[in-house]
Write a protein that holds these residues in place. Structure first.
Motif, PDB file in Angstrom:
ATOM      1  N   UNK A   1       0.803  -1.218  -0.073  1.00 46.16           N
ATOM      2  CA  UNK A   1       0.083   0.038   0.210  1.00 46.16           C
ATOM      3  C   UNK A   1       1.000   1.133  -0.083  1.00 46.16           C
ATOM      4  N   UNK A   2       1.909   1.182   0.691  1.00 43.84           N
ATOM      5  CA  UNK A   2       2.839   2.286   0.853  1.00 43.84           C
ATOM      6  C   UNK A   2       3.625   2.643  -0.497  1.00 43.84           C
ATOM      7  N   UNK A   3       3.983   1.541  -0.882  1.00 43.28           N
ATOM      8  CA  UNK A   3       4.775   1.733  -2.326  1.00 43.28           C
ATOM      9  C   UNK A   3       3.822   2.125  -3.292  1.00 43.28           C
ATOM     10  N   UNK A   4       2.528   1.907  -3.187  1.00 40.47           N
ATOM     11  CA  UNK A   4       1.408   2.310  -4.222  1.00 40.47           C
ATOM     12  C   UNK A   4       1.354   3.791  -4.010  1.00 40.47           C
TER      13      UNK A   4
ATOM     14  N   UNK B   1      10.515  13.002  -5.831  1.00 42.86           N
ATOM     15  CA  UNK B   1      10.910  13.350  -4.414  1.00 42.86           C
ATOM     16  C   UNK B   1      11.912  12.381  -3.861  1.00 42.86           C
ATOM     17  N   UNK B   2      12.191  12.693  -2.735  1.00 39.84           N
ATOM     18  CA  UNK B   2      13.276  11.478  -2.120  1.00 39.84           C
ATOM     19  C   UNK B   2      12.433  10.666  -1.288  1.00 39.84           C
ATOM     20  N   UNK B   3      12.834   9.450  -1.097  1.00 40.57           N
ATOM     21  CA  UNK B   3      12.328   8.425  -0.596  1.00 40.57           C
ATOM     22  C   UNK B   3      11.604   8.660   0.747  1.00 40.57           C
ATOM     23  N   UNK B   4      12.507   9.331   1.534  1.00 40.54           N
ATOM     24  CA  UNK B   4      11.823   9.710   2.970  1.00 40.54           C
ATOM     25  C   UNK B   4      10.712  10.433   2.942  1.00 40.54           C
ATOM     26  N   UNK B   5      10.870  11.490   2.395  1.00 33.86           N
ATOM     27  CA  UNK B   5       9.940  12.412   2.108  1.00 33.86           C
ATOM     28  C   UNK B   5       8.604  12.009   1.781  1.00 33.86           C
ATOM     29  N   UNK B   6       8.809  11.335   0.457  1.00 38.35           N
ATOM     30  CA  UNK B   6       7.558  10.746  -0.206  1.00 38.35           C
ATOM     31  C   UNK B   6       7.081   9.717   0.907  1.00 38.35           C
ATOM     32  N   UNK B   7       7.781   8.850   1.699  1.00 38.18           N
ATOM     33  CA  UNK B   7       7.158   7.864   2.372  1.00 38.18           C
ATOM     34  C   UNK B   7       6.451   8.362   3.642  1.00 38.18           C
ATOM     35  N   UNK B   8       7.262   9.372   4.153  1.00 40.81           N
ATOM     36  CA  UNK B   8       6.568  10.245   5.521  1.00 40.81           C
ATOM     37  C   UNK B   8       4.899  10.673   5.098  1.00 40.81           C
ATOM     38  N   UNK B   9       5.044  11.176   3.760  1.00 43.85           N
ATOM     39  CA  UNK B   9       3.578  11.885   3.367  1.00 43.85           C
ATOM     40  C   UNK B   9       2.556  10.692   3.127  1.00 43.85           C
TER      41      UNK B   9
ATOM     42  N   UNK C   1       2.562   7.858   4.303  1.00 44.28           N
ATOM     43  CA  UNK C   1       2.098   7.342   5.721  1.00 44.28           C
ATOM     44  C   UNK C   1       0.979   8.233   6.351  1.00 44.28           C
ATOM     45  N   UNK C   2       1.302   9.456   6.247  1.00 40.72           N
ATOM     46  CA  UNK C   2       0.318  10.466   6.532  1.00 40.72           C
ATOM     47  C   UNK C   2      -1.164  10.364   6.031  1.00 40.72           C
ATOM     48  N   UNK C   3      -1.113  10.396   4.602  1.00 40.60           N
ATOM     49  CA  UNK C   3      -2.056  10.004   3.964  1.00 40.60           C
ATOM     50  C   UNK C   3      -3.059   8.581   4.233  1.00 40.60           C
TER      51      UNK C   3
END
Lengths: 256, 213
Positions: free
Chosen positions: A108-111, A122-130, A132-134
């Protein structure tokens, strides 16, 4: 309306949209526009061309004729073609599909991070942080590492909506987002869409959920046989539609 | 006898080297061909189609001669093992490309649309959405093609690569023990090939249950 420019105030506008598949024309000169923050529901019987109209808006379907404007700029004119890069244009417009179309090989997260990382770079960590928030926003944070096949239909569609949101789109197109769901899962998806509407997201929704359309839509567009029968504010469309056909479609409900 | 076996084993290592190298060439080049064909750019298409037809119709040995002696004739010397790796890999790529293409077809078009709607390019959709979903479907045929390459690798004997059959032929003429040498070679092949074939069968079974889940 002047030829060659968009209507003032519209975010997205298609003028005189025609679409033919082979020899059969399925859209006969539709004018469609949506303003920023507006919620437009497109309703109509099956085969009326609503899905084709929606897919022409982000050019998943190549129009046969017409002019497309986005934020006042001409995106393309057919016959002829798009004059801007499709990738950049599409990345501004989210799309939610009837059958979810989550990527089955990704979690789900990678989707959610695929678009931001590989389209917006975008960088990986920034993209993943957002992301997760979503996922938290749609109530599925616990499923971040789950693969789509382990999710219920309603959960899949909520992830799909979050995936569209992850691109921070200007508007989201919904193609019958609840039609493939079991009835007990319809509400969780409609509930999320109501929330998005309240948050001010611009939404174009092809739907058979007339109750939802009545509650959420600013404007309702009724289509039949490849043309717009009537359109107007939700309240007048349900209570005082001009055409008998509109009244029939909105009263009886729309058969798929 | 033990010297012969040791020599054949050393040849077997060379055979493995040729087959593995050719397999990598084939897997990478095959993917590239399949992607190019999928993107459908007109000039590439013609080049790609004629290349595929040529590679499929010409015997591998001829391609090997072409590479080894042909390049030699224009002053490019490559050793026989490298020539075999390239020739067999390129020849096999025409078939590998088809495995990928068949794999691509297992991914519904709507998946690509989901990728396009995010703003991915056609190439981006292929590499991020289509190819990864294809991998489970192409691994079994790719392993089969490795088994095939283990056998065609013996063609390298024709350009003097010291692989198993080349050494076997030498051993036969040296000792006259034709039946013994052939039996050893067969045994080595069976020992290496069996687990691979078994692995393919297991993977295909898993794939079927995965596809139906």
């Amino acid at each position: 309306m002047r030829e060659g420019s968009a209507t003032a105030g519209s975010l997205l506008e298609f003028r005189d949209l025609h679409k033919s598949f082979g020899r059969s024309e399925v859209l006969h000169g539709v004018d469609f526009r949506v303003a920023r923050g507006e919620k437009v529901c497109i309703v109509g019987p099956s085969g009326s061309g609503k899905t084709t109209l929606l897919r022409c808006l982000n050019l998943l379907v190549e129009p046969t004729r017409g002019q497309l404007y986005y934020k006042g700029e001409q995106i393309g004119s057919w016959p002829g073609g798009a004059r801007v890069g499709l990738s950049g244009y599409r990345s501004r417009i989210g799309m939610v599909f009837q059958h979810f179309e989550l990527f089955p090989h990704l979690t789900a997260l990678q989707n959610l991070t695929l678009g931001p990382r590989h389209v917006r770079h975008e960088g990986r960590s920034a993209a993943e942080a957002r992301a997760l928030q979503l996922l938290r926003h749609v109530g599925l944070e616990a499923f971040a590492n789950a693969h789509p096949r382990t999710l219920s239909g309603g959960q899949k569609q909520r992830v799909a909506i979050a995936r569209a949101l992850a691109m921070q789109p200007d508007l989201i197109l919904f193609d019958e987002p609840t039609s493939a769901l079991d009835s007990e899962m319809v509400d969780e998806v409609l509930e999320l869409m109501r929330r998005l509407a309240n948050e001010g997201m611009t939404m174009v929704i092809v739907t058979h959920e007339l109750g939802f359309a009545r509650d959420v839509a600013d404007r309702i567009v009724v289509m039949e046989r490849g043309a717009v029968v009537e359109e107007g504010p939700a309240e007048t469309m349900f209570s005082a539609a001009r055409s008998q056909r509109t009244r029939d479609i909105l009263r009886v409900g729309v058969k798929r | 006898m033990s010297a012969t076996v040791a020599d054949l084993l050393r040849g077997g290592v060379v055979t493995l080297k040729i087959a593995s190298g050719a397999w990598v060439v084939s897997a990478v080049l095959g993917l590239a061909l399949a992607v190019l064909q999928d993107l459908g750019l007109a000039p590439v298409k013609i080049f790609q189609a004629s290349l595929t037809i040529t590679l499929r119709s010409v015997p591998q040995l001829v391609i090997l001669y072409l590479l080894y002696f042909g390049l030699g004739a224009v002053g490019i010397q490559i050793n026989s093992i490298l020539a075999a790796i390239l020739a067999l890999g390129v020849a096999d790529a025409a078939f590998t490309a088809e495995y990928y293409r068949a794999g691509f077809m297992t991914v519904p078009w709507t998946q690509r649309e989901a990728g396009f709607s995010l703003g991915l390019s056609r190439m981006g959709v292929l590499m991020r959405v289509v190819v990864p979903q294809t991998i489970p479907f192409v691994v079994p045929p790719l392993l089969n093609s490795f088994v095939g390459l283990l056998k065609t690798a013996t063609l390298a004997a024709a350009v003097g690569a010291p692989e198993i059959l080349y050494r076997g032929q030498n051993a036969m003429s040296r000792t006259g023990e034709i039946v013994l040498v052939v039996t050893i070679i067969m045994g080595l092949y069976v020992v290496v090939t069996m687990p691979l074939t078994r692995a393919v069968a297991v993977m295909e079974r898993r794939l079927r249950s995965y596809a139906h889940s």
